[in-house]
Scaffold this motif. Sequence first.
Motif, short mmCIF file in Angstrom:
data_model
loop_
_atom_site.label_atom_id
_atom_site.label_comp_id
_atom_site.label_asym_id
_atom_site.label_seq_id
_atom_site.Cartn_x
_atom_site.Cartn_y
_atom_site.Cartn_z
N LEU A 1 -9.56 27.45 -16.02
CA LEU A 1 -8.73 26.30 -15.68
C LEU A 1 -7.65 26.69 -14.68
O LEU A 1 -6.93 27.67 -14.89
CB LEU A 1 -8.09 25.72 -16.94
CG LEU A 1 -9.03 25.29 -18.07
CD1 LEU A 1 -8.22 24.76 -19.25
CD2 LEU A 1 -10.03 24.24 -17.59
N THR B 1 -8.57 25.36 -5.15
CA THR B 1 -9.60 25.03 -6.13
C THR B 1 -10.97 25.22 -5.50
O THR B 1 -11.13 25.15 -4.28
CB THR B 1 -9.49 23.57 -6.61
OG1 THR B 1 -9.65 22.70 -5.48
CG2 THR B 1 -8.16 23.31 -7.30
N ILE C 1 -6.34 19.02 -13.45
CA ILE C 1 -6.66 20.44 -13.51
C ILE C 1 -8.13 20.63 -13.18
O ILE C 1 -8.95 19.73 -13.41
CB ILE C 1 -6.31 21.03 -14.89
CG1 ILE C 1 -6.19 22.56 -14.82
CG2 ILE C 1 -7.30 20.58 -15.97
CD1 ILE C 1 -5.44 23.18 -15.98
N GLU C 2 -8.47 21.77 -12.61
CA GLU C 2 -9.88 22.06 -12.31
C GLU C 2 -10.46 22.97 -13.38
O GLU C 2 -9.86 23.98 -13.76
CB GLU C 2 -10.04 22.73 -10.95
CG GLU C 2 -11.52 23.01 -10.65
CD GLU C 2 -11.75 23.77 -9.35
OE1 GLU C 2 -12.43 23.22 -8.47
OE2 GLU C 2 -11.25 24.91 -9.23
N SER C 3 -11.64 22.62 -13.84
CA SER C 3 -12.42 23.49 -14.70
C SER C 3 -13.57 24.05 -13.88
O SER C 3 -14.30 23.30 -13.23
CB SER C 3 -12.97 22.71 -15.91
OG SER C 3 -13.86 23.53 -16.66
N ILE D 1 -11.20 22.65 -24.26
CA ILE D 1 -10.67 22.33 -22.93
C ILE D 1 -9.82 21.07 -23.00
O ILE D 1 -8.69 21.03 -22.46
CB ILE D 1 -11.83 22.16 -21.92
CG1 ILE D 1 -12.50 23.51 -21.64
CG2 ILE D 1 -11.32 21.54 -20.62
CD1 ILE D 1 -13.80 23.41 -20.86
N CYS E 1 -5.69 20.80 -22.47
CA CYS E 1 -5.15 19.90 -21.45
C CYS E 1 -4.18 18.88 -22.06
O CYS E 1 -3.13 18.60 -21.49
CB CYS E 1 -6.29 19.18 -20.74
SG CYS E 1 -7.27 20.24 -19.64
N TYR F 1 -1.96 17.48 -19.08
CA TYR F 1 -2.94 17.08 -18.08
C TYR F 1 -3.71 15.85 -18.55
O TYR F 1 -3.98 15.69 -19.75
CB TYR F 1 -3.92 18.23 -17.79
CG TYR F 1 -3.25 19.39 -17.08
CD1 TYR F 1 -3.01 19.34 -15.72
CD2 TYR F 1 -2.82 20.51 -17.79
CE1 TYR F 1 -2.37 20.39 -15.06
CE2 TYR F 1 -2.19 21.56 -17.15
CZ TYR F 1 -1.97 21.50 -15.78
OH TYR F 1 -1.33 22.54 -15.14
N GLU G 1 -6.51 14.59 -16.48
CA GLU G 1 -7.81 14.50 -15.81
C GLU G 1 -8.29 15.89 -15.41
O GLU G 1 -7.49 16.74 -15.04
CB GLU G 1 -7.70 13.61 -14.57
CG GLU G 1 -9.02 13.19 -13.97
CD GLU G 1 -8.84 12.14 -12.88
OE1 GLU G 1 -9.77 11.35 -12.68
OE2 GLU G 1 -7.77 12.12 -12.21
N ILE G 2 -9.59 16.09 -15.52
CA ILE G 2 -10.21 17.36 -15.15
C ILE G 2 -11.17 17.10 -14.00
O ILE G 2 -11.98 16.17 -14.06
CB ILE G 2 -10.99 17.96 -16.33
CG1 ILE G 2 -10.06 18.27 -17.50
CG2 ILE G 2 -11.75 19.22 -15.91
CD1 ILE G 2 -10.79 18.52 -18.81
N THR H 1 -14.23 18.89 -11.70
CA THR H 1 -15.16 20.00 -11.79
C THR H 1 -16.31 19.80 -10.82
O THR H 1 -16.62 18.67 -10.43
CB THR H 1 -15.69 20.16 -13.23
OG1 THR H 1 -16.40 21.39 -13.36
CG2 THR H 1 -16.61 19.00 -13.61
N VAL I 1 -9.01 13.04 -19.87
CA VAL I 1 -8.39 13.82 -20.94
C VAL I 1 -7.61 12.85 -21.81
O VAL I 1 -6.59 12.30 -21.38
CB VAL I 1 -7.46 14.91 -20.37
CG1 VAL I 1 -6.69 15.59 -21.50
CG2 VAL I 1 -8.24 15.93 -19.57
#
Length: 207
Positions: A71, A78, A100-102, A131, A135, A140, A142-143, A145, A183
């Motif tokens: 993350l 990213t 955040i980026e996964s 995860i 978050c 956070y 939203e993720i 990916t 999230v």
Amino acid sequence: MRAVAVSGAGNRQHKGLIEAQHRLRAQVFSDRLGWDVNVRDGVEIDAFDALHPTYIITVASNGEVVGCARLLPATGPTMAADVFSVLLPKGKLPVHARMIESSRFCVNTSVSEGQERGTLHQVTLTMFAAIIEWCLLNGYTEIVTVTDLRFERILSRAGWPLRRLGEPHKIGATMALAGALPVNRAAFETVRPANYHSDVTPQQLIA
């Protein structure tokens, strides 16, 4: 089986866990999927691991690392924006402070612990839940990916559907796409397996 959150910023206390997830990444991405990733001495590491990410790691009851993800705040470098911009509308990531980026999500679903006929493996659901939990605890919402069509279907089966940010493109041998995941508490309750256990707390616990 339990999930932990580990800071990658000079973490000596949990060096073994971090090294084990790098080995799992090599086994999954290079050995099993045949991706063009950098593997040296049996571990897979890239430039984004130097940016002090948080690793979500799932450990089986025998101590084996069976799942991991990385993350990083979407406001910084990213993979989605800097490596796979072709998957984004006009090549831009619609970023905000609570995104955040996964990346580097992988699981070892060959382990017998957590296998149940007709359902997703418990390690997969544990990773999803951990995860989301991390978050939620860290603000956070939203993720983002980059994944493939196969994993998009897995997310849908889990009840946590991906919102596509752009059209899929073939990258190497993979039909890849970028997407966003919500999230919220509802998503957490949907994906959380019955025997879920975590040591995930705010601010990159176990740092």
